[in-house]
Design an enzyme around this catalytic site. Structure first.
Site, PDB file in Angstrom:
ATOM      1  N   LYS A  65       0.727  -1.262  -0.082  1.00 40.18           N
ATOM      2  CA  LYS A  65      -0.136  -0.064  -0.105  1.00 40.18           C
ATOM      3  C   LYS A  65       0.951   1.227   0.046  1.00 40.18           C
ATOM      4  O   LYS A  65       0.664   2.384  -0.612  1.00 40.18           O
ATOM      5  CB  LYS A  65      -0.914   0.006   1.105  1.00 40.18           C
ATOM      6  CG  LYS A  65      -2.161  -1.083   1.114  1.00 40.18           C
ATOM      7  CD  LYS A  65      -3.225  -0.929   2.172  1.00 40.18           C
ATOM      8  CE  LYS A  65      -4.140  -1.882   2.207  1.00 40.18           C
ATOM      9  NZ  LYS A  65      -5.189  -1.944   3.021  1.00 40.18           N
ATOM     10  N   ASP A 102     -10.210   2.715   2.415  1.00 42.35           N
ATOM     11  CA  ASP A 102     -10.387   1.918   3.949  1.00 42.35           C
ATOM     12  C   ASP A 102     -11.118   2.727   4.914  1.00 42.35           C
ATOM     13  O   ASP A 102     -12.100   1.947   5.427  1.00 42.35           O
ATOM     14  CB  ASP A 102      -8.969   1.482   4.451  1.00 42.35           C
ATOM     15  CG  ASP A 102      -8.251   0.320   3.666  1.00 42.35           C
ATOM     16  OD1 ASP A 102      -9.133  -0.362   3.123  1.00 42.35           O
ATOM     17  OD2 ASP A 102      -7.158   0.210   3.954  1.00 42.35           O
TER      18      ASP A 102
END
Length: 283
Positions: A65, A102
């Site tokens: 990420k 997220d």
């Protein structure tokens, strides 16, 4: 045919193909969503070559990420503040765009499952200081949480996290680090408790926290979704508390990427939840 993928190392555990291929079939879209196992150190090069590989975009899971954010030509506020990206797409000019969904996924699921989570604007206790905690702290702050308490077994890591939200320089005003040994006392004034660690996941030890002092109307959320009902959620249910499992976050965080890649904004439905839950051995 449009193609997208998820990259990670390992990546076989990812449920993202179940989600996106379900939506592709549901909406009759000629497209595909695939898994790509990309070793550490190769993520940036892979993402920079998405077009050559025939992809219009990608999801990114651990451990890539941070590399995903570095690879982007354009990144939005969420990606910069969280310090990582999990959703990328190529625009018409061929530029690689990045965001982090997220926080959106967690907050959308929280609002759907426990809309009164912020009643009285009481403190929120977040457990953990990893990447998931960072995203959830950002989402809770943007979602109106008045005070965030952060507890981690290593206090130094929690302290580092509180000072690393990029342009959000006022971080210290809305996050307070709580010593790990004080976590049981800290729940007494909270309206929401969130586990952002892997504790409670299948094969992992349960989260060690006493819910006896948690207010009767408080909410307990866990980002772990395998199993769906973790030991933490079981303990909360046994005390009559409202609970929010981690599967909804996984489903809702997938929505923006699908819309970017395939041009349709999908919905998270009970049927989709059952479809993915069945792969976990749950209903």
């Amino acid at each position: 045919m449009k193609r997208a993928c998820v990259i990670g190392w390992p990546v076989e555990h990812s449920r993202s193909p179940l989600i996106h291929n379900y939506w592709l079939k549901l909406h009759g879209i000629d497209g595909s969503y695939e898994k790509e196992a990309v070793p550490p150190g190769e993520a940036e090069a892979f993402l920079r070559s998405l077009a050559e590989r025939g992809y219009v975009g990608a999801n990114v899971t651990l451990p890539h990420k941070l590399a995903a954010l570095k690879s982007a030509d354009i990144a939005d506020e969420a990606a910069y503040a969280i310090g990582a990206a999990n959703t990328l797409w190529l625009d018409q000019a061929g530029r690689l765009n990045a965001t982090n969904t997220d926080a959106l996924g967690f907050m959308t699921n929280l609002e759907a499952q426990a809309p009164r989570w912020n009643l009285g604007r009481r403190p929120v206790l977040v457990i953990g200081a990893g990447g998931a905690a960072r995203a959830i702290l950002y989402g809770l702050h943007k979602g109106g949480a008045a005070k965030l308490l952060l507890a981690n077994r290593t206090r130094d890591k929690a302290e580092t996290l509180t000072g690393s939200f990029g342009p959000m320089s006022e971080t210290r005003d809305w996050i307070e680090v709580v010593d790990w040994k004080e976590r049981n006392r800290a729940v007494a004034d909270c309206g929401l408790l969130v586990n952002t660690t892997s504790l409670g996941m299948t094969g992992q030890a349960p989260l060690d926290i006493d819910l006896a002092g948690l207010p009767a109307d408080a909410v307990v959320a866990d980002i772990v979704y395998a199993p769906l009902v973790t030991p933490l959620l079981t303990a909360a249910k046994n005390r009559g508390r409202t609970t929010v499992d981690g599967l909804g976050m996984l489903l809702h965080q997938a929505v923006p990427g699908f819309e970017r890649w395939f041009g349709v904004r999908p919905e998270v439905t009970p049927e989709l939840r059952a479809h993915v839950a069945s792969s976990l051995g749950d209903k």
